[in-house]
Design an enzyme around this catalytic site. Structure first.
Site, PDB file in Angstrom:
ATOM      1  N   SER A 260      -9.937 -21.744  41.390  1.00  0.00           N
ATOM      2  CA  SER A 260      -9.092 -21.446  40.235  1.00  0.00           C
ATOM      3  C   SER A 260      -9.133 -22.616  39.262  1.00  0.00           C
ATOM      4  O   SER A 260      -9.283 -23.774  39.669  1.00  0.00           O
ATOM      5  CB  SER A 260      -7.651 -21.181  40.679  1.00  0.00           C
ATOM      6  N   THR A 261      -9.013 -22.287  37.985  1.00  0.00           N
ATOM      7  CA  THR A 261      -8.938 -23.296  36.927  1.00  0.00           C
ATOM      8  C   THR A 261      -7.793 -22.943  35.997  1.00  0.00           C
ATOM      9  O   THR A 261      -7.474 -21.765  35.791  1.00  0.00           O
ATOM     10  CB  THR A 261     -10.242 -23.376  36.115  1.00  0.00           C
ATOM     11  N   GLY A 262      -7.163 -23.949  35.440  1.00  0.00           N
ATOM     12  CA  GLY A 262      -6.066 -23.732  34.508  1.00  0.00           C
ATOM     13  C   GLY A 262      -6.032 -24.807  33.450  1.00  0.00           C
ATOM     14  O   GLY A 262      -6.932 -25.658  33.369  1.00  0.00           O
ATOM     15  N   GLU A 264      -3.978 -27.231  33.252  1.00  0.00           N
ATOM     16  CA  GLU A 264      -3.535 -28.526  33.742  1.00  0.00           C
ATOM     17  C   GLU A 264      -4.274 -29.009  34.977  1.00  0.00           C
ATOM     18  O   GLU A 264      -4.223 -30.197  35.291  1.00  0.00           O
ATOM     19  CB  GLU A 264      -2.046 -28.479  34.071  1.00  0.00           C
ATOM     20  N   SER A 265      -4.984 -28.130  35.693  1.00  0.00           N
ATOM     21  CA  SER A 265      -5.567 -28.540  36.963  1.00  0.00           C
ATOM     22  C   SER A 265      -6.740 -27.640  37.324  1.00  0.00           C
ATOM     23  O   SER A 265      -6.962 -26.585  36.710  1.00  0.00           O
ATOM     24  CB  SER A 265      -4.514 -28.484  38.088  1.00  0.00           C
ATOM     25  N   VAL A 267      -8.368 -26.116  41.068  1.00  0.00           N
ATOM     26  CA  VAL A 267      -8.014 -25.930  42.471  1.00  0.00           C
ATOM     27  C   VAL A 267      -9.290 -25.639  43.256  1.00  0.00           C
ATOM     28  O   VAL A 267     -10.081 -24.773  42.872  1.00  0.00           O
ATOM     29  CB  VAL A 267      -6.994 -24.786  42.649  1.00  0.00           C
ATOM     30  N   ASP A 405       8.327 -22.117  34.239  1.00  0.00           N
ATOM     31  CA  ASP A 405       7.094 -21.407  33.850  1.00  0.00           C
ATOM     32  C   ASP A 405       6.897 -20.207  34.769  1.00  0.00           C
ATOM     33  O   ASP A 405       5.785 -19.922  35.201  1.00  0.00           O
ATOM     34  CB  ASP A 405       5.892 -22.342  33.910  1.00  0.00           C
TER      35      ASP A 405
END
Length: 516
Positions: A260-262, A264-265, A267, A405
């Site tokens: 996973s990508t977002g 802020e980070s 994973v 959030d």
């Protein structure tokens, strides 16, 4: 009789039969020239025989370049000094040829070249160079290159009378500006402006100078981001070293890849190893959350940290690296509070700088789907709604936290229940914007389940009162938010007058933090 003559006449004394001379397997007829012993010892005869052998072996004679230093007709080669000078000249010629090869190899097609002219040993006999073909790259002065503009004397002008020229002359300034372009960065290609006698005005030169500086700074920023910040689906060398240390220590068995990508980070999925202490159990599957060390995608992190009393004294907006570490530490503390309250969430394993290792929500490297991506029946949707309502109340009352959030993007569906993730931005209700964040969470949850067909779903204002325990009575949303802001103002004044609340970290049972 001479012994040599006797030896030469011996084969003629025993002539063979006639058929032997015609037979291909017969002995060949050898004819030898009779000569005396004095002729054999003669040096002149030896030279003639050597020349005959050379002519027979090499019928084509290669012409040798004639020169005053190579031919031996007008030079006494018996002199050791002359031979040494000739050998030295041959060595100098080979040395100059090697220097030319090195220049060609180093310069290539570059616009800026180097020359080894000062190290050459030039001699008049050198036949490699000619007057017609001159390599101007090897010379000190290029006749085809325009001279740089001469500087103006200290007095500020040259000439007399009508021919006076000041330092503010348009032509002089234009040529000076053209020459100054050579001081730009090598990446900024300026061309041969001096050779074309280009005259740049001050306005154009200043614009080009500013553009060159901005491009140089931009390239430096891009290089810094590539080397020192985590990019999408990638990690920088420092983060990679932290992951290697975890694997080498046996804490993690292997890291499989990104899940996973977002904003802020990033994973990653990993298989757990063995813990160094017996009281700490590492789950078989782990999730590694690497917080991005660049603030380009999420620049408002400080809003969630600087007003949180747990991190207010350590907040430094001038150092983004410290904000990232505090962000990771903040999520670790929030997850620990939620885990102690029994809220379904990832279990914290360890925190190292900006890398947080947690338990993996999923199975066999397949992460649990988000609530927005899963299709639930009406019963499961209703069950999920009441579970989220209960978790929001637990989070507010028992954990003393507001998610800040909460939406269908940060809730996972696994084993028939909802799991909360991504709590790094969670704050306490005493935060100056804590109630605003809670109202935003209530709006997201209410809208999602109302669209999902849950008839029992409360609206955002009713859900806010049910979670917070407050009894705000307002007819419209504008008045409702106005009362929320008034409560936040009263709360902020109370905190400033009576001090901060006591920290709850002593009861968190936080995992160890390693800051290497």
């Amino acid at each position: 009789m001479d012994p040599v003559g006797v030896a030469a006449a011996a084969p003629d004394a025993r002539p063979g039969p006639a058929w032997q001379s015609k037979c291909p397997w017969g002995a060949p007829n050898t004819t030898s020239i009779s000569c005396s012993l004095a002729d054999v010892m003669s040096e002149q005869l030896a030279k003639e025989l050597q020349l005959e052998e050379e002519n027979a072996a090499f019928p084509e004679v290669v012409a040798v370049a004639e020169g005053p230093f190579i031919t031996g007709e007008n030079i006494d080669t018996s002199s050791d000094l002359m031979l040494a000078q000739m050998l030295q000249m041959e060595f100098d010629r080979e040395y100059d040829a090697q220097l030319r090869r090195e220049e060609k190899k180093i310069n290539g097609d570059s616009k800026v070249s180097i020359s080894f002219e000062n190290y050459r040993k030039v001699h008049p006999y050198d036949s490699d160079s000619s007057e017609d073909e001159v390599d101007w790259q090897d010379t000190r002065h290029d006749p085809y290159r325009a001279d740089k503009p001469t500087t103006t004397p200290r007095k500020g002008f040259v000439g007399k009378g009508k021919d006076i020229t000041t330092k503010h002359d348009e032509v002089v300034c234009g040529r000076k500006n053209t020459a100054r372009m050579e001081n730009f960065a090598p990446e900024f290609q300026v061309g041969d402006g001096i050779g074309m006698d280009l005259k740049l005005s001050n306005q154009v030169f200043n614009a080009l100078k500013q553009h060159a500086y901005s491009e140089e700074r931009r390239s430096a920023r891009l290089h810094e981001k590539k080397e020192h910040s985590t990019a999408e689906k990638a990690v920088d060398p420092k983060t990679r070293l932290l992951l290697y240390k975890m694997v080498n220590a046996g804490m993690l068995e292997t890291i499989t890849g990104c899940i996973s990508t977002g904003k802020e980070s990033v994973v990653f999925h990993a298989y757990g190893g063995k813990s160094a202490t017996e009281d700490k159990v590492i789950p078989p599957e782990c999730a590694i959350k690497v917080f991005k060390t660049t603030l380009n995608e999420f620049k408002n992190r400080d809003k969630y940290i600087k007003d949180d009393y747990r991190f207010k004294d350590r907040f430094s907006k001038l150092n983004p690296r410290k904000i990232i570490r505090m962000w990771a530490e903040k999520e670790m503390h929030n997850l620990t509070r939620m885990q102690n309250a029994g809220i379904p969430c990832p279990q914290v394993v360890i925190l190292k700088k900006h890398v947080l290792v947690m338990s993996f929500i999923g199975q066999d490297q397949v992460p649990a789907p988000k609530l927005k991506d899963v299709t639930l029946s009406s019963e499961d949707m209703k069950k999920a709604y009441y579970q989220i309502l209960n978790m929001m109340q637990q989070l507010y009352k028992e954990c003393n936290l507001v998610h800040a959030d909460l939406s269908e993007y940060n809730m996972l569906w696994h084993d028939g229940k909802v799991w909360l993730i991504d709590v790094s931005q969670s704050v306490e209700p005493t935060h100056p914007h804590g109630l605003e964040f809670l109202f935003r969470d209530c709006r997201n949850v209410s809208q999602f389940f109302q669209k999902g067909g849950v008839a029992e779903a409360l609206n955002e204002r009713e859900l806010f009162n049910a979670v917070s325990g407050l009894n705000i009575t307002a007819d419209n949303e504008v008045d409702f938010q106005a009362e929320i802001e008034a409560l936040e103002k009263m709360n902020e004044d109370h905190v400033q007058n009576h001090g901060k609340k006591l920290s709850m970290f002593s009861n968190d049972g936080d995992p160890p933090i390693y800051d290497e």
